[in-house]
Design a protein around this motif. Structure first.
Motif, PDB file in Angstrom:
ATOM      1  N   TYR A 258      -7.874  -2.425   1.609  1.00  0.00           N
ATOM      2  CA  TYR A 258      -6.985  -2.299   0.571  1.00  0.00           C
ATOM      3  C   TYR A 258      -7.743  -2.717  -0.844  1.00  0.00           C
ATOM      4  CZ  TYR A 258      -2.899  -2.303  -2.177  1.00  0.00           C
ATOM      5  OH  TYR A 258      -2.018  -1.934  -3.256  1.00  0.00           O
TER       6      TYR A 258
ATOM      7  N   SER B 108       0.840  -1.303  -0.056  1.00  0.00           N
ATOM      8  CA  SER B 108      -0.052  -0.026   0.073  1.00  0.00           C
ATOM      9  C   SER B 108       0.863   1.427   0.037  1.00  0.00           C
ATOM     10  CB  SER B 108      -0.935   0.092   1.142  1.00  0.00           C
ATOM     11  OG  SER B 108      -0.110   0.363   2.553  1.00  0.00           O
TER      12      SER B 108
ATOM     13  N   TRP C 112      -7.870  -0.022  -3.757  1.00  0.00           N
ATOM     14  CA  TRP C 112      -7.084  -0.555  -4.830  1.00  0.00           C
ATOM     15  C   TRP C 112      -8.228  -0.577  -6.304  1.00  0.00           C
ATOM     16  CZ3 TRP C 112      -7.188  -4.300  -8.830  1.00  0.00           C
ATOM     17  CH2 TRP C 112      -6.101  -4.628  -9.465  1.00  0.00           C
TER      18      TRP C 112
ATOM     19  N   SER D  22       2.597   1.474  -3.570  1.00  0.00           N
ATOM     20  CA  SER D  22       1.588   1.858  -4.626  1.00  0.00           C
ATOM     21  C   SER D  22       1.134   3.371  -4.374  1.00  0.00           C
ATOM     22  CB  SER D  22       0.445   1.064  -4.915  1.00  0.00           C
ATOM     23  OG  SER D  22      -0.481   0.799  -3.446  1.00  0.00           O
TER      24      SER D  22
END
Length: 116
Positions: A106, A14, A110, A17
């Motif tokens: 997440y 995380s 995402w 990204s």
């Protein structure tokens, strides 16, 4: 891509990204929707986030089980995955549930980033 073996790998991904702050914001949002207070500073580091989340889930399991179940429902943690946890100690179970919560949150951020 979204298959993680533990919380550390998930949190590292995380951060790498650029979705870590979105993950923290999603956690705060969903805890708020479940009427569960969680004190997450905006700049909380991943190690502290994992610890705070684990402690909060442990306390909910021990003291406010109905709120714990509501939180899992709001976050949309699959019941099947919770039932598959093979731990017998509440501390271990809450650690696994914290990972499932992080994984689902997440996944939300995402997908939102990828398909926005």
């Amino acid at each position: 891509m979204l298959n993680f073996t533990d919380s550390n790998a998930l949190l590292t991904e995380s951060v790498d990204s650029g979705l870590y702050q979105n993950l923290v914001a999603q956690l705060v949002k969903d805890f708020g929707l479940a009427n569960v207070d969680i004190d997450l500073p905006f700049q909380v580091n991943p190690k502290n986030l994992k610890t705070i989340l684990h402690q909060k889930i442990y306390r909910l399991m021990m003291e406010r089980f109905a709120d714990y179940l509501n939180l899992l429902y709001i976050i949309d943690v699959p019941e099947k995955k919770v039932k598959e946890i093979k731990a017998s100690d509440v501390v271990d179970i809450s650690n696994h549930v914290a990972f499932l919560v992080l994984q689902r949150e997440y996944q939300k951020v995402w997908f939102r980033q990828k398909y926005a």
